[in-house]
Every structure is written in C-alpha cells, then in structure tokens.
Write a protein that holds these residues in place. Structure first.
Motif, PDB file in Angstrom:
ATOM      1  N   LEU A 149       0.831  -1.207   0.000  1.00 42.27           N
ATOM      2  CA  LEU A 149       0.000   0.000   0.000  1.00 42.27           C
ATOM      3  C   LEU A 149       0.867   1.258   0.000  1.00 42.27           C
ATOM      4  O   LEU A 149       0.558   2.240  -0.675  1.00 42.27           O
ATOM      5  CB  LEU A 149      -0.930  -0.013   1.207  1.00 42.27           C
ATOM      6  CG  LEU A 149      -2.006  -1.108   1.211  1.00 42.27           C
ATOM      7  CD1 LEU A 149      -2.608  -1.276   2.602  1.00 42.27           C
ATOM      8  CD2 LEU A 149      -3.090  -0.806   0.193  1.00 42.27           C
ATOM      9  N   GLN A 152       2.052   2.038  -3.427  1.00 45.31           N
ATOM     10  CA  GLN A 152       1.029   2.695  -4.241  1.00 45.31           C
ATOM     11  C   GLN A 152       0.878   4.163  -3.868  1.00 45.31           C
ATOM     12  O   GLN A 152       0.675   5.023  -4.722  1.00 45.31           O
ATOM     13  CB  GLN A 152      -0.320   1.988  -4.077  1.00 45.31           C
ATOM     14  CG  GLN A 152      -0.438   0.675  -4.822  1.00 45.31           C
ATOM     15  CD  GLN A 152      -1.890   0.258  -4.990  1.00 45.31           C
ATOM     16  OE1 GLN A 152      -2.782   1.099  -5.088  1.00 45.31           O
ATOM     17  NE2 GLN A 152      -2.129  -1.039  -5.025  1.00 45.31           N
ATOM     18  N   LEU A 245      -1.186   8.919   3.487  1.00 49.92           N
ATOM     19  CA  LEU A 245      -1.954   7.693   3.720  1.00 49.92           C
ATOM     20  C   LEU A 245      -1.684   7.191   5.129  1.00 49.92           C
ATOM     21  O   LEU A 245      -0.568   7.282   5.632  1.00 49.92           O
ATOM     22  CB  LEU A 245      -1.556   6.603   2.708  1.00 49.92           C
ATOM     23  CG  LEU A 245      -2.305   5.270   2.829  1.00 49.92           C
ATOM     24  CD1 LEU A 245      -3.764   5.422   2.385  1.00 49.92           C
ATOM     25  CD2 LEU A 245      -1.620   4.176   2.011  1.00 49.92           C
ATOM     26  N   THR A 247      -2.092   3.608   7.265  1.00 52.84           N
ATOM     27  CA  THR A 247      -2.415   2.174   7.275  1.00 52.84           C
ATOM     28  C   THR A 247      -2.604   1.752   8.724  1.00 52.84           C
ATOM     29  O   THR A 247      -1.809   2.119   9.590  1.00 52.84           O
ATOM     30  CB  THR A 247      -1.306   1.331   6.623  1.00 52.84           C
ATOM     31  OG1 THR A 247      -0.044   1.614   7.246  1.00 52.84           O
ATOM     32  CG2 THR A 247      -1.208   1.626   5.133  1.00 52.84           C
ATOM     33  N   ALA A 271      -6.282   2.836   5.021  1.00 48.59           N
ATOM     34  CA  ALA A 271      -6.002   1.549   4.379  1.00 48.59           C
ATOM     35  C   ALA A 271      -5.740   0.501   5.455  1.00 48.59           C
ATOM     36  O   ALA A 271      -5.173   0.802   6.511  1.00 48.59           O
ATOM     37  CB  ALA A 271      -4.799   1.681   3.452  1.00 48.59           C
ATOM     38  N   GLN A 371      -9.069  -0.478   1.613  1.00 53.10           N
ATOM     39  CA  GLN A 371      -9.255   0.874   2.128  1.00 53.10           C
ATOM     40  C   GLN A 371     -10.740   1.119   2.355  1.00 53.10           C
ATOM     41  O   GLN A 371     -11.585   0.703   1.551  1.00 53.10           O
ATOM     42  CB  GLN A 371      -8.710   1.892   1.134  1.00 53.10           C
ATOM     43  CG  GLN A 371      -8.720   3.339   1.625  1.00 53.10           C
ATOM     44  CD  GLN A 371      -8.097   4.292   0.624  1.00 53.10           C
ATOM     45  OE1 GLN A 371      -8.271   4.133  -0.591  1.00 53.10           O
ATOM     46  NE2 GLN A 371      -7.357   5.284   1.113  1.00 53.10           N
ATOM     47  N   VAL A 385      -7.734  -2.847  -2.859  1.00 51.92           N
ATOM     48  CA  VAL A 385      -6.911  -2.018  -3.745  1.00 51.92           C
ATOM     49  C   VAL A 385      -5.613  -2.698  -4.144  1.00 51.92           C
ATOM     50  O   VAL A 385      -4.933  -2.260  -5.079  1.00 51.92           O
ATOM     51  CB  VAL A 385      -6.610  -0.646  -3.103  1.00 51.92           C
ATOM     52  CG1 VAL A 385      -7.901   0.149  -2.911  1.00 51.92           C
ATOM     53  CG2 VAL A 385      -5.874  -0.803  -1.783  1.00 51.92           C
ATOM     54  N   LEU A 399      -6.604   3.113  -4.796  1.00 53.28           N
ATOM     55  CA  LEU A 399      -6.207   3.682  -3.514  1.00 53.28           C
ATOM     56  C   LEU A 399      -6.376   5.207  -3.538  1.00 53.28           C
ATOM     57  O   LEU A 399      -5.919   5.879  -4.470  1.00 53.28           O
ATOM     58  CB  LEU A 399      -4.755   3.336  -3.216  1.00 53.28           C
ATOM     59  CG  LEU A 399      -4.209   3.784  -1.856  1.00 53.28           C
ATOM     60  CD1 LEU A 399      -4.876   3.002  -0.722  1.00 53.28           C
ATOM     61  CD2 LEU A 399      -2.700   3.597  -1.794  1.00 53.28           C
ATOM     62  N   THR A 401      -5.484   8.807  -1.801  1.00 52.42           N
ATOM     63  CA  THR A 401      -4.490   9.433  -0.932  1.00 52.42           C
ATOM     64  C   THR A 401      -4.805  10.902  -0.757  1.00 52.42           C
ATOM     65  O   THR A 401      -5.508  11.505  -1.575  1.00 52.42           O
ATOM     66  CB  THR A 401      -3.075   9.272  -1.505  1.00 52.42           C
ATOM     67  OG1 THR A 401      -3.024   9.863  -2.811  1.00 52.42           O
ATOM     68  CG2 THR A 401      -2.686   7.812  -1.600  1.00 52.42           C
TER      69      THR A 401
END
Length: 402
Positions: A149, A152, A245, A247, A271, A371, A385, A399, A401
């Motif tokens: 992730l 990305q 982002l 996670t 995410a 996500q 994603v 994804l 952001t």
C-alpha cells in the motif's frame, strides 16, 4: 467420555464450547461469532461422526481475561465440551487458550496475529502447545501488505513511515526485533520513525505528529483503536499536517464506527488489511455456502453490516466439525487435538493447513490490502486495492491518498 443424557433418552453428543463476548467492550466483536453459532447450530447437529450429534454451547467472556477463563471452566466442567472455539480480544483470546492448555481440552481460535498467539504465550517450534491451535495471518504478513500500500501511495523505493504504536501488546509486538511488524517492514527497505509508545487510550498525540512531520514522513502506520486514530487525525489537521496515507490494523479492519462530534469516521480513507470479504472465492466445507451468501444472510438476519471476522467465525466451526469427524476417537480430547494438528481443509475463510507451518499449532490466512471508502450500500465499504498474496481476490477500486 462425551456422552450426554438428552431429553430423557441416551444420545451420544459432542459439545463444541464457544467463548464469545456478549457483554462489555468487545460485544461488537462477538457479534459475528454469535450470529454464525445461531446460523450453523441446526446444520452442525447432523455434521458429526456417525452415531453422534454435535451441539453448540456458548458462554460469555464478559470481554475480560477473568471472564474468559471462567467461561472455559464452565464449558468443560458443566457442559463436557470436547473442543473450545473463540476469536478476538488481545487479553481474552490468550486467556481462553492458556486455560485450555492448563485444563487439557482442545482449543481453536482466530483473528489474532499468530506470532503474538504463539511466541507471546511462551511456545517455540521445539516446544509447541499440546492442546491449543490457531489460524490467522502474521505480523510479517501485515507489514508486507502495508508495504504494498505504501508503494502505491508514495511510489516505489524507500518510504519514511511514522509509527503510531501504543504501550500495550499491539505496540510491543509491532516493535519486536525478531517476530514483529518492524523488522519485516525494514526488510522491504523502509525507514520507520518511532517516537515511542503512547498510553492507551490516548489524550494527546502532538509529540508523535511533530516527530513524523520533522522526519519528513508522508505515511503513518498504526494498530490504534478507532478512538485514538480519530484523535490523531484531528490533532494532525489542527497542526496543519496531513499524511498522504494511514495504514492501520486491529479495530480498523472492522466497519467504521459512527462519526463523533461532527468529525469524519476514524476509518474514512484509512487503508487496512483484508482477510475476508463477500467477494472472496471461498465456500463452506459444510454445505457449499459462498462468502457472498454468508455476508448477505448475516446482513438480512442481524441488520448489521458484514464484517471480516464473519468468515473466520464460520471457519472455526467448520474446522471443529472436521476435527471431531476425523478424530480416531471423538470422545477422547487428546484424539481430537491430534486431529486438529493434522487438519487440512478448504473453508469459507480459505484453505487452512496445520501440517505445513509456519510453526506447529498454526495455520495461516492470506492477506490483501484494502481501504475504507464511501460506499453505496453502507456509509463506508472496504475496497480491495491490492490483491496481496490472496489467490482469486480481485482489485475493485483505486487507492485514495491525501
């Protein structure tokens, strides 16, 4: 022996004891297990070995370690449980497994990173557990999924990632130098910024925000509760800083909680790991029910949004029934434990194999990356994603952001 006298007549019965949170702070996490228990009880009655009926008996963990230990003792002493199943709870799940190990009754559990379950309870490959078995992903699997992730969100190559980790087991095991999240993430070449743990529940996370901003972090990773993550996002916004982002595992793998005081839900655009969805290409070993059918049935019967533990809760009963039917003697608990140790089964949660590691007592579950994004049927829906290492799971969104 697990024979019981039912309704005035002698009937050979095998009892599956279920430790499930029905009161306390983990009640919502117990909902999928409770619902699946109700759904499968009639079907499991006829799924046992020849000459036996399987019955399900639940006890409330009360969302505490003491309540979990008491629940196991009641299920064994009062209900003569042949096997215990449970899922979820940083303190509750280990308490269930440890009590089963002490008493000497087979136990099957899930939704808890396997390194924490295994090494955190004092086992190692040379000294495995005698009675307790588990299936789940690992902390290294989460790190690999999150690294996909991050790639990305920030592009290929080395990323600077701020680590928002608490002072509890989640944070301690995330930092663990051998078995944790951090070494697996660093092995992918990423730089982790670790200001030190915060006390949960958090009251002020400005120190972490400042450290991340000063280090040039554009990504943040965590295992925070929704409440703590909401505080972090609000304080970051007030400071004028925002990561591209976030996670987050743990509670953020569950459907979003309602927004508080006008703020967006803590899960919005976060995410997370994906271990089960209605789109997963798996079927029940009991009757062929698909993941999509299970999710639809759950939503229709409960009025609640499906959640990822639903599939794993269902698989608990599939494996328990499989162990009872393949045991040399289903009335002997040691025989049932031996059946668990050699189980290989395709379930609604995917293929599970206790014969191939990564350590004794453990089977693994593969992960994709997802996500929480605004949805059509629900306020927020979990979008896949990145497929990760899960065969047959398709990406169904891009994804987002900041």
């Amino acid at each position: 022996m697990n024979d019981s006298d039912i309704s005035g007549g002698r009937e050979r019965v095998l009892t599956v004891g279920v430790v499930v949170a029905r009161t306390g702070r983990l009640t919502s996490l117990g909902d999928p297990l409770d619902a699946v228990m109700t759904l499968l009880e009639p079907e499991l009655a006829a799924a046992g070995p020849r000459g036996f009926r399987i019955r399900l008996v639940g006890r409330d963990s009360r969302s505490s370690a003491d309540g979990a230990r008491q629940a196991v003792k009641e299920l064994v002493q009062d209900e003569n449980a042949a096997i215990i199943v449970t899922l979820a709870g940083t303190q509750v799940l280990p308490a269930v497994a440890d009590t089963c190990e002490i008493i000497g009754v087979p136990c099957l559990s899930s939704t808890f990173p396997w390194q924490v379950y295994y090494y955190g309870r004092g086992a190692d490959p040379a000294r495995p557990f005698d009675w307790t078995y588990h299936f789940c992903w690992g902390l290294d699997d989460i790190a690999e999924t999150f690294a996909d992730l991050w790639a990305q969100a920030g592009g290929a190559g080395r990323q600077t990632v701020g680590c928002l980790w608490n002072d509890g087991p989640q944070g301690a095991w995330s930092r663990h130098p051998q078995h944790g999240f951090a070494p697996a993430a660093r092995a992918r070449g990423h730089r982790l910024v670790e200001p030190g743990p915060y006390e949960e529940p958090a009251v002020d996370l400005d120190r972490h925000i400042t450290a991340f901003r000063d280090a040039g972090a554009t990504l943040v990773t965590s295992a925070a509760t929704g409440q703590d993550l909401a505080l972090f996002r609000a304080q970051a916004a007030e400071s004028g800083w925002q990561p591209r982002l976030i996670t987050c595992s743990r509670w953020l793998a569950y459907p979003p909680s309602p927004a508080v005081s006008g703020r967006q839900s803590a899960q919005a655009d976060v995410a997370t790991l994906v271990y089960w969805t209605p789109a997963h290409p798996y079927r029940s070993s009991l009757d062929g029910t698909t993941a999509a059918q299970l999710a639809e049935t759950y939503e229709q019967t409960t009025g609640r949004q499906w959640s990822q533990p639903l599939g794993l809760a269902h698989a608990l009963f599939e494996v328990a029934a499989h162990a009872l039917t393949t045991a040399d003697d289903p009335t002997d608990r040691r025989s049932v434990a031996a059946a668990l140790s050699r189980s290989r089964l395709d379930t609604i949660a995917g293929p599970l194999d206790w014969t191939s590691g990564p350590v004794p007592n453990v089977a693994t579950v593969s992960l994709a990356g997802g996500q929480w994004q605004p949805g059509t049927r629900h306020d927020y829906e979990l979008v896949v994603v990145t497929p990760g290492r899960t065969e047959g799971v398709r990406v169904n969104g891009d994804l987002r952001t900041a």
